[in-house]
Every structure is written in C-alpha cells, then in structure tokens.
Design a protein around this motif. Structure first.
Motif, mmCIF file in Angstrom:
data_model
loop_
_atom_site.group_PDB
_atom_site.id
_atom_site.type_symbol
_atom_site.label_atom_id
_atom_site.label_comp_id
_atom_site.label_asym_id
_atom_site.label_seq_id
_atom_site.Cartn_x
_atom_site.Cartn_y
_atom_site.Cartn_z
ATOM 1 N N ASN A 142 0.831 -1.216 0.000
ATOM 2 C CA ASN A 142 0.000 0.000 0.000
ATOM 3 C C ASN A 142 0.862 1.260 0.000
ATOM 4 O OD1 ASN A 142 -2.308 -1.593 0.060
ATOM 5 N ND2 ASN A 142 -2.485 -1.502 2.296
ATOM 6 N N ALA A 143 1.939 1.228 0.785
ATOM 7 C CA ALA A 143 2.830 2.391 0.819
ATOM 8 C C ALA A 143 3.495 2.605 -0.535
ATOM 9 C CB ALA A 143 3.882 2.203 1.913
ATOM 10 N N ALA A 144 3.895 1.514 -1.187
ATOM 11 C CA ALA A 144 4.505 1.635 -2.514
ATOM 12 C C ALA A 144 3.502 2.167 -3.536
ATOM 13 C CB ALA A 144 5.053 0.277 -2.959
ATOM 14 N N ALA A 145 2.259 1.686 -3.446
ATOM 15 C CA ALA A 145 1.229 2.166 -4.369
ATOM 16 C C ALA A 145 0.956 3.654 -4.164
ATOM 17 C CB ALA A 145 -0.053 1.356 -4.183
ATOM 18 N N MET A 146 0.882 4.081 -2.911
ATOM 19 C CA MET A 146 0.659 5.501 -2.638
ATOM 20 C C MET A 146 1.831 6.350 -3.115
ATOM 21 S SD MET A 146 -1.074 5.350 1.162
ATOM 22 C CE MET A 146 -1.141 7.140 1.242
ATOM 23 N N LEU A 147 3.046 5.826 -2.973
ATOM 24 C CA LEU A 147 4.224 6.566 -3.414
ATOM 25 C C LEU A 147 4.246 6.712 -4.931
ATOM 26 C CD1 LEU A 147 6.922 7.885 -2.638
ATOM 27 C CD2 LEU A 147 7.986 5.622 -2.874
ATOM 28 N N LEU A 148 3.827 5.665 -5.643
ATOM 29 C CA LEU A 148 3.860 5.704 -7.101
ATOM 30 C C LEU A 148 2.708 6.529 -7.677
ATOM 31 C CD1 LEU A 148 4.829 1.999 -7.885
ATOM 32 C CD2 LEU A 148 6.302 4.014 -8.026
ATOM 33 N N THR A 149 1.548 6.455 -7.043
ATOM 34 C CA THR A 149 0.389 7.193 -7.560
ATOM 35 C C THR A 149 0.294 8.609 -7.011
ATOM 36 O OG1 THR A 149 -1.016 6.289 -5.779
ATOM 37 C CG2 THR A 149 -0.942 5.080 -7.877
ATOM 38 N N GLY A 150 1.141 8.945 -6.028
ATOM 39 C CA GLY A 150 1.086 10.277 -5.440
ATOM 40 C C GLY A 150 1.286 11.402 -6.448
ATOM 41 N N PRO A 151 2.318 11.347 -7.301
ATOM 42 C CA PRO A 151 2.475 12.432 -8.290
ATOM 43 C C PRO A 151 1.281 12.578 -9.223
ATOM 44 C CG PRO A 151 4.486 11.160 -8.095
ATOM 45 C CD PRO A 151 3.453 10.425 -7.317
ATOM 46 N N PHE A 152 0.695 11.443 -9.640
ATOM 47 C CA PHE A 152 -0.480 11.533 -10.514
ATOM 48 C C PHE A 152 -1.658 12.171 -9.797
ATOM 49 C CE2 PHE A 152 -4.529 9.542 -11.700
ATOM 50 C CZ PHE A 152 -4.648 10.030 -12.994
ATOM 51 N N VAL A 153 -1.860 11.795 -8.531
ATOM 52 C CA VAL A 153 -2.978 12.366 -7.777
ATOM 53 C C VAL A 153 -2.785 13.861 -7.597
ATOM 54 C CG1 VAL A 153 -4.144 12.353 -5.552
ATOM 55 C CG2 VAL A 153 -3.506 10.192 -6.630
ATOM 56 N N LEU A 154 -1.571 14.283 -7.277
ATOM 57 C CA LEU A 154 -1.303 15.715 -7.119
ATOM 58 C C LEU A 154 -1.511 16.459 -8.434
ATOM 59 C CD1 LEU A 154 1.884 15.629 -4.841
ATOM 60 C CD2 LEU A 154 -0.486 16.119 -4.173
ATOM 61 N N LEU A 155 -1.054 15.867 -9.525
ATOM 62 C CA LEU A 155 -1.240 16.504 -10.830
ATOM 63 C C LEU A 155 -2.714 16.572 -11.201
ATOM 64 C CD1 LEU A 155 0.382 17.670 -13.225
ATOM 65 C CD2 LEU A 155 0.291 15.394 -14.258
ATOM 66 N N LEU A 156 -3.465 15.509 -10.890
ATOM 67 C CA LEU A 156 -4.897 15.504 -11.173
ATOM 68 C C LEU A 156 -5.621 16.562 -10.351
ATOM 69 C CD1 LEU A 156 -7.304 14.098 -12.601
ATOM 70 C CD2 LEU A 156 -7.443 12.569 -10.629
ATOM 71 N N LEU A 157 -5.254 16.685 -9.099
ATOM 72 C CA LEU A 157 -5.888 17.699 -8.249
ATOM 73 C C LEU A 157 -5.551 19.111 -8.713
ATOM 74 C CD1 LEU A 157 -5.357 16.176 -4.692
ATOM 75 C CD2 LEU A 157 -7.527 16.425 -5.893
ATOM 76 N N GLY A 158 -4.279 19.331 -9.034
ATOM 77 C CA GLY A 158 -3.840 20.681 -9.366
ATOM 78 C C GLY A 158 -4.273 21.173 -10.717
ATOM 79 N N THR A 159 -4.409 20.265 -11.691
ATOM 80 C CA THR A 159 -4.694 20.678 -13.064
ATOM 81 C C THR A 159 -6.113 20.371 -13.529
ATOM 82 O OG1 THR A 159 -3.842 18.585 -13.957
ATOM 83 C CG2 THR A 159 -2.275 20.394 -13.693
ATOM 84 N N VAL A 160 -6.838 19.524 -12.805
ATOM 85 C CA VAL A 160 -8.183 19.137 -13.260
ATOM 86 C C VAL A 160 -9.239 19.439 -12.203
ATOM 87 C CG1 VAL A 160 -9.634 17.248 -14.086
ATOM 88 C CG2 VAL A 160 -7.231 17.348 -14.765
ATOM 89 N N LEU A 161 -9.132 18.801 -11.054
ATOM 90 C CA LEU A 161 -10.216 18.871 -10.071
ATOM 91 C C LEU A 161 -10.326 20.253 -9.439
ATOM 92 C CD1 LEU A 161 -9.827 15.384 -8.331
ATOM 93 C CD2 LEU A 161 -11.307 16.043 -10.236
ATOM 94 N N VAL A 162 -9.201 20.834 -9.041
ATOM 95 C CA VAL A 162 -9.251 22.164 -8.421
ATOM 96 C C VAL A 162 -9.747 23.225 -9.399
ATOM 97 C CG1 VAL A 162 -7.859 23.978 -7.360
ATOM 98 C CG2 VAL A 162 -7.536 21.600 -6.670
ATOM 99 N N PRO A 163 -9.248 23.289 -10.653
ATOM 100 C CA PRO A 163 -9.814 24.279 -11.590
ATOM 101 C C PRO A 163 -11.294 24.074 -11.875
ATOM 102 C CG PRO A 163 -7.674 23.525 -12.361
ATOM 103 C CD PRO A 163 -8.050 22.642 -11.218
ATOM 104 N N ILE A 164 -11.725 22.803 -11.990
ATOM 105 C CA ILE A 164 -13.145 22.553 -12.237
ATOM 106 C C ILE A 164 -13.985 22.997 -11.042
ATOM 107 C CG2 ILE A 164 -14.866 20.723 -12.529
ATOM 108 C CD1 ILE A 164 -12.906 19.245 -14.277
ATOM 109 N N GLY A 165 -13.522 22.660 -9.838
ATOM 110 C CA GLY A 165 -14.258 23.074 -8.653
ATOM 111 C C GLY A 165 -14.323 24.583 -8.516
ATOM 112 N N TYR A 166 -13.221 25.271 -8.814
ATOM 113 C CA TYR A 166 -13.222 26.728 -8.730
ATOM 114 C C TYR A 166 -14.141 27.338 -9.784
ATOM 115 C CZ TYR A 166 -11.567 31.543 -8.819
ATOM 116 O OH TYR A 166 -11.505 32.910 -8.784
ATOM 117 N N THR A 167 -14.181 26.740 -10.968
ATOM 118 C CA THR A 167 -15.074 27.240 -12.016
ATOM 119 C C THR A 167 -16.537 27.077 -11.621
ATOM 120 O OG1 THR A 167 -13.419 26.654 -13.693
ATOM 121 C CG2 THR A 167 -15.658 27.057 -14.462
ATOM 122 N N VAL A 168 -16.871 25.919 -11.049
ATOM 123 C CA VAL A 168 -18.248 25.704 -10.606
ATOM 124 C C VAL A 168 -18.612 26.695 -9.502
ATOM 125 C CG1 VAL A 168 -19.815 24.052 -9.510
ATOM 126 C CG2 VAL A 168 -18.232 23.279 -11.281
#
Length: 316
Positions: free
Chosen positions: A34-60
């Motif tokens: 689980n720790a390895a999975a979180m470490l590997l997917t962490g950059p993708f999750v941060l990128l998804l939050l910063g470039t997709v989810l946060v802008p969409i939420g702010y637009t709404v």
C-alpha cells in the motif's frame, strides 16, 4: 552437568526469539504494498488535483456568483450569490444559442469529412497501390505541425479578396456570411487530417497479415478487404478519434478568432468558446463565463460518454 543443559537451551531459545505469526507477516507485506502504491500514484494524484479537479471546482464555485454594485456604487462591485442565475442567463441568451447552432453545423460538416478523408488516405497508404508511403504520410501530416494561429492567418490571407487567389476561384465569398462556415471547416480539416490519418494508419499496421492473406486467397479484392476486414478491425481506434474530434469541435476557438479580424461574419459569440472569451475578458462577467464553461464541459462529457457507450455496444 545435567542441570546446566536446560538453562542453556532456554537461553538459546530466548536469544533466537519467538517466531512471528503469519498474520503479522501478511499485514506488514500488505502495508508495504500500500505504501509503494501511494508513493507511485502520489504524483499523478497531485497533478490531477492541481490541473483538473481544483480548476473545475473553482469554475463551478465561480459560476454561482456575480458582481453587482452596492448602494450608490461608491463602494465598488461586490460578489453576490445567485445560485443558478448565471446558468439561466446563459441558456436564455440568443448569442450563446446561436453559437451552439454554429458549432453543431460545423461538427456535422467537419467530422465526416475529416475522419472519412483520414480513413481513406490511411487505407491507401496501407495498401500496395501507393508508392513512397512514408513520404506521402509526412506530406499530409505537415499541416498539423503548423501552429493553429499561423495556419489561421495563412488561410485568412488566402480567403481575402484583395490579397488571396481563392476568393476569385470560388462561386461564393469564403469570408461572407454564407461561406465562412465552409471556410472554417476547410481550415480545421486541412490541419487535422494528417494527424488522424497517422492514427488510422498505425492502427492498420496491427491488423494480422495472415487474415489479409486468407481474404486474398478466398478471392476478396482490395476494396472488399478494406471494408470487410480492415475497417472493422480498427473500429475502436475510429471511435476514440471520433471522441477527440467531437470534443475539439465543441471547443472550436482558434479559426473563428483569427477570422474575426478579416470579416464581420464572425461575431464575438460565434462559438461557445468565443462567448466565454467575450464574457470573461471583454465584459468582465466571470460568473457568466464560468457558467458557459461548465455547460460546455458537461456537453462534451455527455457526448463523449454516449460515443464510448455506442462503441462498447458495437464491440459486443
């Protein structure tokens, strides 16, 4: 001597330690995975939050507010919560509805012409009829390498009645109200035809050659082989290209934005994307612009889901 033997055995057992239970070993291995999975997917999750989810939420969130003057206006504008008022304004605006109609006509012309032409060119390159296939594929792909604004300016000057030669050769005015839609379709098709042709051509290379040889042995000609074997085999790729082209059609912006400087037939709200640009950066109505953006994103998502669902049904 006999009394010392049990003491030594007890000390050796204590030094060796008691064996760990199997449950704890499994838990530690699972926690490490689980720790390895979180470490590997962490950059993708941060990128998804910063470039997709946060802008969409702010637009709404921004689409639920508008700026209004308070009192006599000396305090300046202040944000007021209007719930779905901006959405109602956008959906009842004739300029936005006209832009949606223009984009629908554009998509109805552009998508069949562009994807159909790209598929035909890819089939020709994949067959043995065309010589120097790599040279032709590079020549058709080159317009995609030209930036959209530069391509728009080139075509705008070609369409211009004072400078370009195309206007005198056509039976209609390419920059007039009746011909500007066809001109924009031609500009977009010229730029994206080679890109989709490469996608189809790459997919055709994955078709098993044994299947094609069996079809030739059965007497199937090149046309029958293309329609009955090659095209059905690359159907998933065609649906993916259709989704991308559909999203790009809904977001049409560069071509009409460039032609606005050359003709009055393209208004500031000729497409929904131009409507958003005019609302945000000309009228400074960010709430209305955000509402139009959300509506455009929802329409793109629903149409994409419909096409992918249709693709899944056809595959089954």
């Amino acid at each position: 001597m006999s009394s010392l033997a049990p003491a030594r055995s007890a000390e050796s057992e204590a030094a060796a330690g008691s064996p760990r239970p199997r449950g704890s070993t499994r838990k530690s291995g699972r926690s490490r995975r689980n720790a390895a999975a979180m470490l590997l997917t962490g950059p993708f999750v941060l990128l998804l939050l910063g470039t997709v989810l946060v802008p969409i939420g702010y637009t709404v969130w921004l689409s639920l507010f508008t700026e209004r003057l308070s009192g006599l206006g000396f305090d300046g504008p202040r944000q007021v919560f209007v719930d779905v008022g901006n959405y109602q304004t956008v959906l009842s605006d004739p300029a936005f509805l006209e832009g949606v109609g223009n984009v629908a006509l554009y998509a109805a012309l552009h998508i069949p012409v562009m994807l159909g032409g790209a598929l035909v060119l890819a089939l020709l390159l994949d067959s043995a009829v065309v010589r120097m296939a790599k040279v032709w594929s590079l020549a058709v792909f080159l317009p995609y390498a030209v930036p959209g604004v530069i391509a728009g300016l080139i075509w705008a000057y070609l369409y211009s009645p004072d400078v370009g030669p195309i206007s005198s050769m056509l039976p209609f005015d390419p920059l007039g109200s009746n011909g500007v839609l066809t001109s924009i379709v031609n500009m977009a098709t010229w730029q994206w035809l080679g890109y989709n042709m490469i996608i189809f051509y790459t997919a055709l290379q994955t078709v098993p050659r044994e299947l094609l040889e069996a079809a030739r042995a059965d007497g199937a000609g090149p046309l029958r082989t293309a329609l009955s074997i090659k095209v059905p085999m690359i159907r998933p790729t065609a649906f993916v290209a259709l989704v991308f082209t559909l999203i790009g059609s809904l977001q049409l912006f560069t071509e009409p934005m460039v032609l606005r400087n050359f003709t009055g037939s393209v208004t500031s709200s000729w497409t929904p994307s131009l409507y958003v640009y005019e609302s945000a950066f000309v009228s400074n109505d960010y709430g209305r612009a955000a509402a139009a953006s959300v509506l455009l994103a929802v329409a793109s998502a629903l149409l994409s889901a419909f096409v992918m669902r249709l693709s899944t049904r056809r595959s089954r």
